[in-house]
Design a protein around this motif. Structure first.
Motif, mmCIF file in Angstrom:
data_model
loop_
_atom_site.group_PDB
_atom_site.id
_atom_site.type_symbol
_atom_site.label_atom_id
_atom_site.label_comp_id
_atom_site.label_asym_id
_atom_site.label_seq_id
_atom_site.Cartn_x
_atom_site.Cartn_y
_atom_site.Cartn_z
ATOM 1 N N LEU A 33 31.519 38.895 52.981
ATOM 2 C CA LEU A 33 32.174 37.865 52.167
ATOM 3 C C LEU A 33 33.472 38.450 51.632
ATOM 4 O O LEU A 33 33.468 39.300 50.739
ATOM 5 C CB LEU A 33 31.253 37.441 51.019
ATOM 6 N N LEU A 34 34.578 38.000 52.188
ATOM 7 C CA LEU A 34 35.881 38.580 51.893
ATOM 8 C C LEU A 34 36.756 37.576 51.160
ATOM 9 O O LEU A 34 36.573 36.366 51.275
ATOM 10 C CB LEU A 34 36.569 39.016 53.186
ATOM 11 N N GLY A 35 37.726 38.091 50.430
ATOM 12 C CA GLY A 35 38.661 37.232 49.715
ATOM 13 C C GLY A 35 39.464 38.052 48.737
ATOM 14 O O GLY A 35 39.055 39.150 48.335
ATOM 15 N N VAL A 197 33.023 35.775 56.493
ATOM 16 C CA VAL A 197 33.348 34.602 55.680
ATOM 17 C C VAL A 197 34.527 34.987 54.792
ATOM 18 O O VAL A 197 34.431 35.939 54.016
ATOM 19 C CB VAL A 197 32.161 34.163 54.799
ATOM 20 N N ILE A 198 35.634 34.267 54.935
ATOM 21 C CA ILE A 198 36.810 34.526 54.098
ATOM 22 C C ILE A 198 36.965 33.357 53.139
ATOM 23 O O ILE A 198 37.108 32.207 53.559
ATOM 24 C CB ILE A 198 38.079 34.724 54.941
ATOM 25 N N LEU A 206 37.707 30.867 56.635
ATOM 26 C CA LEU A 206 37.132 31.215 57.927
ATOM 27 C C LEU A 206 35.655 31.528 57.754
ATOM 28 O O LEU A 206 35.260 32.208 56.809
ATOM 29 C CB LEU A 206 37.843 32.440 58.523
ATOM 30 N N SER A 207 34.834 31.029 58.647
ATOM 31 C CA SER A 207 33.418 31.369 58.702
ATOM 32 C C SER A 207 33.039 31.425 60.174
ATOM 33 O O SER A 207 32.908 30.393 60.837
ATOM 34 C CB SER A 207 32.570 30.330 57.956
ATOM 35 N N ALA A 208 32.885 32.648 60.693
ATOM 36 C CA ALA A 208 32.651 32.798 62.129
ATOM 37 C C ALA A 208 32.020 34.145 62.418
ATOM 38 O O ALA A 208 32.201 35.116 61.681
ATOM 39 C CB ALA A 208 33.965 32.656 62.906
ATOM 40 N N LEU A 256 42.870 43.570 59.661
ATOM 41 C CA LEU A 256 44.023 42.810 60.126
ATOM 42 C C LEU A 256 43.705 41.323 60.166
ATOM 43 O O LEU A 256 44.544 40.480 59.823
ATOM 44 C CB LEU A 256 44.449 43.304 61.501
ATOM 45 N N LEU A 257 42.488 40.993 60.578
ATOM 46 C CA LEU A 257 42.059 39.589 60.592
ATOM 47 C C LEU A 257 42.154 38.986 59.200
ATOM 48 O O LEU A 257 42.664 37.872 59.028
ATOM 49 C CB LEU A 257 40.623 39.491 61.108
ATOM 50 N N PHE A 258 41.663 39.705 58.204
ATOM 51 C CA PHE A 258 41.695 39.207 56.835
ATOM 52 C C PHE A 258 43.136 38.928 56.391
ATOM 53 O O PHE A 258 43.442 37.850 55.849
ATOM 54 C CB PHE A 258 41.035 40.212 55.897
#
Length: 273
Positions: A33-35, A197-198, A206-208, A256-258
């Motif tokens: 769980l990112l943010g 999950v961002i 994003l949730s993947a 990098l995705l984040f």
């Protein structure tokens, strides 16, 4: 399964934290769980455990956390970022905790503490921050619940301990377990999570699964003809997120995705629906 639909929460009517959060997280995955700071990651975990009462629809394992049913509480364990510490050893705390969880596993506790090199006869309040974290994570893993939530679990850990953390979590949970880890230290989850999950205050960016992400995107140095979605300069030169035109699963650079999703959310929402 963790499901939320139009989940909203604010500490006051003038201070909304989460708005219109929609998630559908199947069991059997380790979720990152990112943010950015302040987007409500910790708040979301507390809502899912019933510690805070959100508005809208949300369920964990078929239970509404707002009802705080005993059978639901036995299936969920939260490792908060800052936990109230008692002047006892981890073994003494385990003896108090075990009766609350029918699935408590003392062998799992012993193995985790040994792997983490945490002393079992030392009071938790006398431990370093890193040792405290490792002791409490070991205790929560030993609860052996179907749902395990962790909020910034690697704070205070040194690099070898972070490696141990990834190894212990991966080896301690069952195939049916659902683990949700909130962190801003993205590198600490490399090789552990299989789903990203961002989160943003006003929705999910994003949730993947990593598999889906790796099939749709690729990461590295762009070549002529590549469709570059995002690029940033680092010691390796220009490192980019590109459209994966082959459909073959590629390794995912989570950090990098984040950065890419936070900077260009509309672009990635189109790709991932």
């Amino acid at each position: 399964m963790i499901q939320t639909n139009d989940l909203n929460y604010g500490y006051t009517s003038y201070q909304p934290v989460l708005k219109k959060i929609a998630l559908n997280l199947p069991e059997g995955h380790i979720y990152g769980l990112l943010g950015k700071n302040g987007v409500g990651k910790s708040t979301l975990l507390k809502i899912l455990t019933g510690a805070l009462l959100g508005e809208g629809e949300y369920k964990v394992g078929g239970y509404d956390p707002r009802e705080r049913k005993a059978e639901m509480q036995q299936q969920i364990r939260l490792v908060p970022e800052n936990e109230v510490l008692f002047d006892v050893t981890i073994k003494q705390l385990a003896d108090v905790t075990a009766p609350l969880y029918p699935t408590f596993d003392y062998n799992l506790l012993e193995n985790a503490l040994k792997e983490f090199e945490v002393p079992t006869d030392k009071k938790i309040t006398l431990m370093s921050l890193g040792q405290q974290k490792k002791a409490l994570i070991s205790l929560s893993l030993a609860c052996n619940t179907p749902y395990l939530f962790m909020d910034e679990p690697t704070n205070g850990m040194d690099i070898p301990s972070k490696s141990s953390f990834r190894r212990i979590v991966a080896s301690s949970i069952s195939d049916n377990s659902t683990v949700l880890i909130s962190t801003h230290q993205v590198d600490d989850l490399e090789g552990l999570i299989d789903y990203v999950v961002i989160l943003e205050n006003d929705g999910v960016l994003l949730s993947a699964s990593l598999q889906e992400i790796g099939q749709k995107l690729c990461f590295g140095v762009a070549e002529e003809g590549d469709e570059v979605l995002y690029s940033e300069q680092n010691l390796r030169g220009a490192w980019s997120v590109m459209v994966n035109k082959t459909g073959e699963e590629m390794p995912v650079d989570i950090k990098l995705l984040f950065s890419a999703v936070v900077k260009r959310p509309d672009v990635f929402k189109k790709i991932f629906g």
